[in-house]
Design an enzyme around this catalytic site. Structure first.
Site, mmCIF file in Angstrom:
data_model
loop_
_atom_site.group_PDB
_atom_site.id
_atom_site.type_symbol
_atom_site.label_atom_id
_atom_site.label_comp_id
_atom_site.label_asym_id
_atom_site.label_seq_id
_atom_site.Cartn_x
_atom_site.Cartn_y
_atom_site.Cartn_z
ATOM 1 C CB CYS A 2 -0.872 -0.016 1.244
ATOM 2 S SG CYS A 2 -1.644 -1.615 1.507
ATOM 3 N NE ARG A 27 3.983 1.299 -1.794
ATOM 4 C CZ ARG A 27 5.033 0.558 -1.587
ATOM 5 N NH1 ARG A 27 6.079 0.673 -2.353
ATOM 6 N NH2 ARG A 27 5.064 -0.316 -0.604
ATOM 7 C CD1 TRP A 74 -3.087 -4.373 -4.903
ATOM 8 C CD2 TRP A 74 -2.179 -5.743 -3.395
ATOM 9 N NE1 TRP A 74 -2.895 -5.594 -5.504
ATOM 10 C CE2 TRP A 74 -2.345 -6.447 -4.616
ATOM 11 C CE3 TRP A 74 -1.614 -6.415 -2.302
ATOM 12 C CZ2 TRP A 74 -1.971 -7.781 -4.771
ATOM 13 C CZ3 TRP A 74 -1.244 -7.746 -2.463
ATOM 14 C CH2 TRP A 74 -1.429 -8.414 -3.686
ATOM 15 C CG ASN A 99 3.099 -0.724 2.916
ATOM 16 O OD1 ASN A 99 2.609 -1.762 2.490
ATOM 17 N ND2 ASN A 99 4.076 -0.082 2.301
ATOM 18 N N GLY A 100 1.903 -3.480 5.005
ATOM 19 C CA GLY A 100 2.546 -4.726 5.436
ATOM 20 C C GLY A 100 1.519 -5.718 5.935
ATOM 21 C CD GLU A 482 8.640 -9.253 -18.910
ATOM 22 O OE1 GLU A 482 8.543 -10.095 -18.003
ATOM 23 O OE2 GLU A 482 8.245 -8.075 -18.771
ATOM 24 C CE LYS A 486 5.000 -6.529 -18.613
ATOM 25 N NZ LYS A 486 6.143 -6.875 -17.893
ATOM 26 C CD GLU A 489 2.546 -7.814 -15.495
ATOM 27 O OE1 GLU A 489 3.014 -7.662 -14.373
ATOM 28 O OE2 GLU A 489 3.130 -7.423 -16.527
ATOM 29 C CG HIS A 505 7.183 -33.030 -25.298
ATOM 30 N ND1 HIS A 505 7.324 -34.353 -25.643
ATOM 31 C CD2 HIS A 505 8.264 -32.392 -25.802
ATOM 32 C CE1 HIS A 505 8.459 -34.511 -26.310
ATOM 33 N NE2 HIS A 505 9.048 -33.330 -26.424
ATOM 34 C CE LYS A 604 6.684 -0.343 -11.559
ATOM 35 N NZ LYS A 604 6.781 -1.145 -12.777
HETATM 36 C C1 G6P Z 1 5.244 -6.856 -8.999
HETATM 37 C C2 G6P Z 1 5.171 -5.983 -10.238
HETATM 38 C C3 G6P Z 1 5.997 -6.606 -11.354
HETATM 39 C C4 G6P Z 1 7.427 -6.831 -10.882
HETATM 40 C C5 G6P Z 1 7.472 -7.674 -9.606
HETATM 41 C C6 G6P Z 1 8.870 -7.692 -9.002
HETATM 42 O O1 G6P Z 1 4.594 -8.054 -9.237
HETATM 43 O O2 G6P Z 1 3.829 -5.826 -10.650
HETATM 44 O O3 G6P Z 1 6.013 -5.744 -12.471
HETATM 45 O O4 G6P Z 1 8.146 -7.475 -11.897
HETATM 46 O O5 G6P Z 1 6.606 -7.106 -8.628
HETATM 47 O O6 G6P Z 1 9.200 -6.389 -8.587
HETATM 48 P P1 G6P Z 1 10.659 -5.836 -8.415
HETATM 49 O O7 G6P Z 1 10.469 -4.423 -7.949
HETATM 50 O O8 G6P Z 1 11.334 -6.691 -7.383
HETATM 51 O O9 G6P Z 1 11.343 -5.921 -9.734
#
Ligand code: G6P
Length: 609
Positions: A2, A27, A74, A99-100, A482, A486, A489, A505, A604
């Site tokens: 958060c 966040r 969040w 936060n936590g 990746e 994307k 997400e 397979h 994020k």
């Molecule tokens: C979250 C974000 C991702 C990111 C991951 C790791 O899931 O939404 O975009 O890759 O955390 O975050 P970091 O800050 O450790 O790269």
């Protein structure tokens, strides 16, 4: 997960708090709230949804007052709702944001309920505010009550508390979740990320693990974990770049995709000459740390994990150094063997990801030779706790789906690979070739970005699909992973990546006209193998969407949509082929009308486990 903001000033702070929340919305964003002390009362406004909803509510019905705290949430414990939104209150006399995660919240809830506290929410956070109040009821002041309370908390927290009885004051504490004090003139601020406070100050004090601070309008005092008063350095951040500005772009994500040539140049700056890497630029300890490394263990989460997977191909092929890569949340909870002279590498955009940080802390107790962080935030916990850090110079990344952070991580990892390669037989000629490839990178990305309009047009084939497969071989397999991440997400289309050779397979059974297959096809030694895999798809009526080097002979035709990519040096192919996949997901998401920068359920920076 958060975001927290707080302010103590001689002016009204509610607008400052809301602007801070806007900047922290990356966040978490399921609800937001503000509490301000005003004329012997705590004014509270909370709203379900984004900060904008809260902002509108405050425009209609403003909250006056010079001391306040605010939060964007969040959800972890308790669904997103107004009751569960922070700040939480106890007996209308103290308010708290957190936060936590508090792990012993059930036991505390029981204990506090027995003591007569009535809970309004399902959150773990509400136990803290009542706990603090119960300490105040025994005669302690706010600071002493917070200190006593946190001794009883298990878990991770960054928290901030205000009290009607002590109106010109915020008490905040950090244990597992970052907190920063923003220093003003006759006013001071706190936040979970300095980004929230860039509108009001450029001077910051980063609290360390275990620190507690008392912040008022004229100053601040900090105590360390052992409850000793400490002085922490004040850092001035002069960078005027305001990441909270989208400029001409419709979304942060698109802006950040387009920033890649520039930030890659920044990441290379000072670290390569015409034909060599400049290892000294990694720091004075780098030489000794790299000399020792006979094995590399990479640990990361999400997109950063994918950059680690690419690096494994490089480290074993170019540097001849054995490398293992694991997601942090798995690594930290299993028994493993620590290889001799193993360099422990964490990769993280934020440097605050709870699992990655915990894995680093664990590794430090287990006999790894040394630790290296590849990170985008210089003041982060990961950087501060590692023996060595190589910073990516991506600048603040606001879009939740990571783009420029990933490609700059790859650049940093390639530099590390070359540095290690030197110690294991990489010739000066081979190094010069790779450095030349690195020099060509910004321009190669520029020319890939010119494919944007074509990718946008072709992405229309995707918008009505519900599933997709991404294929790659060699170092392009993590690139495909990746790409799939994307797409899922931000467009919510189910996407899975497979090494192309693994298709037969199992996943081949899924292939039909409704399952687009995306492939990345540079013209390298694996191209013929990949083409055979693509034939297997075409023969089953699957629709192929291929990003192919112009020289592969793969061109649009029945069942195949191709986008021709420029030919680049093979070592930088993983970086180049990432870009069209970013653009593909972006355009598909825009077509689907999803929230590109803040996709549902995500955050994020994941500072909870
Ligand atoms: C979250 C974000 C991702 C990111 C991951 C790791 O899931 O939404 O975009 O890759 O955390 O975050 P970091 O800050 O450790 O790269």
């Amino acid at each position: 997960m958060c975001g927290i903001v707080g302010a103590v000033a001689k002016r009204e702070v509610s607008d400052i708090l809301v602007e801070g929340l806007r900047r922290l919305e990356y966040r978490g964003y399921d609800s937001a709230g503000v509490a301000v002390l005003n004329n012997g009362q705590i004014g509270v406004t909370k709203r379900l949804g984004k900060v904008e909803v809260l902002s509108q509510a405050l425009t209609e019905s403003p909250l006056g007052g010079g001391t306040g705290i605010a939060h964007t949430r969040w959800a972890t414990h308790g669904k997103p709702s107004e009751e569960n939104a922070h700040p939480h209150l106890s007996k209308n006399r103290i308010a708290l944001v957190h936060n936590g995660i508090i792990e012993n919240h059930e036991q505390l809830r029981e204990q506090l309920t027995d003591a007569g506290y009535v809970f309004q929410s399902q959150t773990d956070t509400e136990t803290i505010v009542h706990l603090v109040d119960s300490k105040i009821a025994t005669g302690l002041d706010l600071l002493a009550a917070v200190k006593a309370s946190i001794n009883e908390l298990d878990g991770a927290f960054g928290l901030a508390v205000i009290s009607l009885a002590e109106p010109d004051k915020i008490i905040c504490a950090r244990s597992g979740s970052p907190l920063v004090i923003g220093v003003g003139i006759g006013e001071n601020f706190i936040a979970s990320d300095q980004l929230a406070l860039r509108q009001v100050t450029d001077r910051f004090i980063y609290l360390e693990e275990g620190d507690i601070a008392c912040v008022n309008s004229n100053g601040y005092l900090i105590w360390d974990e052992a409850d000793e008063p400490v002085i922490r350095a004040t850092v001035s951040i002069s960078d005027k770049l305001d990441a909270a500005d989208k400029g001409e772009y419709r979304h942060y994500m698109l802006k950040e995709i387009y920033e890649q040539p520039k930030v890659i140049k920044n990441t290379l700056q000072g670290r390569i000459s015409k034909d060599k890497i400049l290892e000294q630029a990694f720091g004075t300890e780098a030489k000794a740390i790299l000399d020792r490394a006979e094995h590399v263990q990479i640990v990361a989460c999400g997109t950063s994990y994918h950059s680690g997977l690419v690096a494994r191909y490089w480290l074993e092929e170019i540097a001849g150094v054995p490398c293992s890569v694991e997601v942090a949340s798995e690594f930290r909870y299993r028994k493993f063997v620590v290889p001799k002279n193993s360099l422990f590498v964490t990769i993280s955009q934020s440097g605050e990801t709870a699992d990655t940080l915990a894995a680093l802390r664990l590794a430090k107790t287990l006999g790894y030779a040394s630790s290296l962080a590849i990170c985008n935030v210089a003041q982060s916990s990961l950087v501060r706790e590692s023996d060595l850090a190589i910073m990516t110079e991506a600048g603040p990344e606001i879009g939740v789906a990571s783009t420029k952070a990933f490609t700059t991580q790859l650049v940093a990892l390639l530099l590390v690979t070359i540095a290690l390669g030197r110690r294991h037989g990489l010739t000066a000629e081979a190094e010069a070739e790779m450095v030349a490839a690195l020099h060509s990178l910004p321009e190669a990305i520029e020319s890939t970005l010119t494919l944007d309009a074509e990718i946008k047009r072709k992405s229309e084939h995707f918008a009505d699909k519900n599933h997709s497969l991404f294929l790659g071989r060699g170092a392009q397999y993590p690139v495909a992973m990746e790409g799939a991440l994307k797409l899922k997400e931000i467009s919510y289309i189910h996407a899975e990546a497979y090494p192309a050779g693994e298709l037969k397979h199992g996943p081949l059974a899924l292939v039909d006209a409704d399952m687009p297959i995306v492939a990345v096809a540079p013209n390298n030694e694996l191209i013929e193998k990949l083409k055979s895999n693509l034939e297997e798809v075409a023969a089953r009526g699957g629709e192929l969407f291929v990003f192919a080097d112009v020289n592969t002979g793969l061109s649009s035709g029945p069942g195949l949509i191709s986008v021709h990519m420029p030919t680049v040096a093979s070592v930088i192919e993983p970086i180049i082929y990432t870009v069209p996949l970013q653009l593909l997901s972006y355009h598909v998401a825009v077509l689907k009308g999803t929230d590109v920068d803040q996709p549902r359920n995500l955050a994020k920076s994941v500072t909870v486990e």
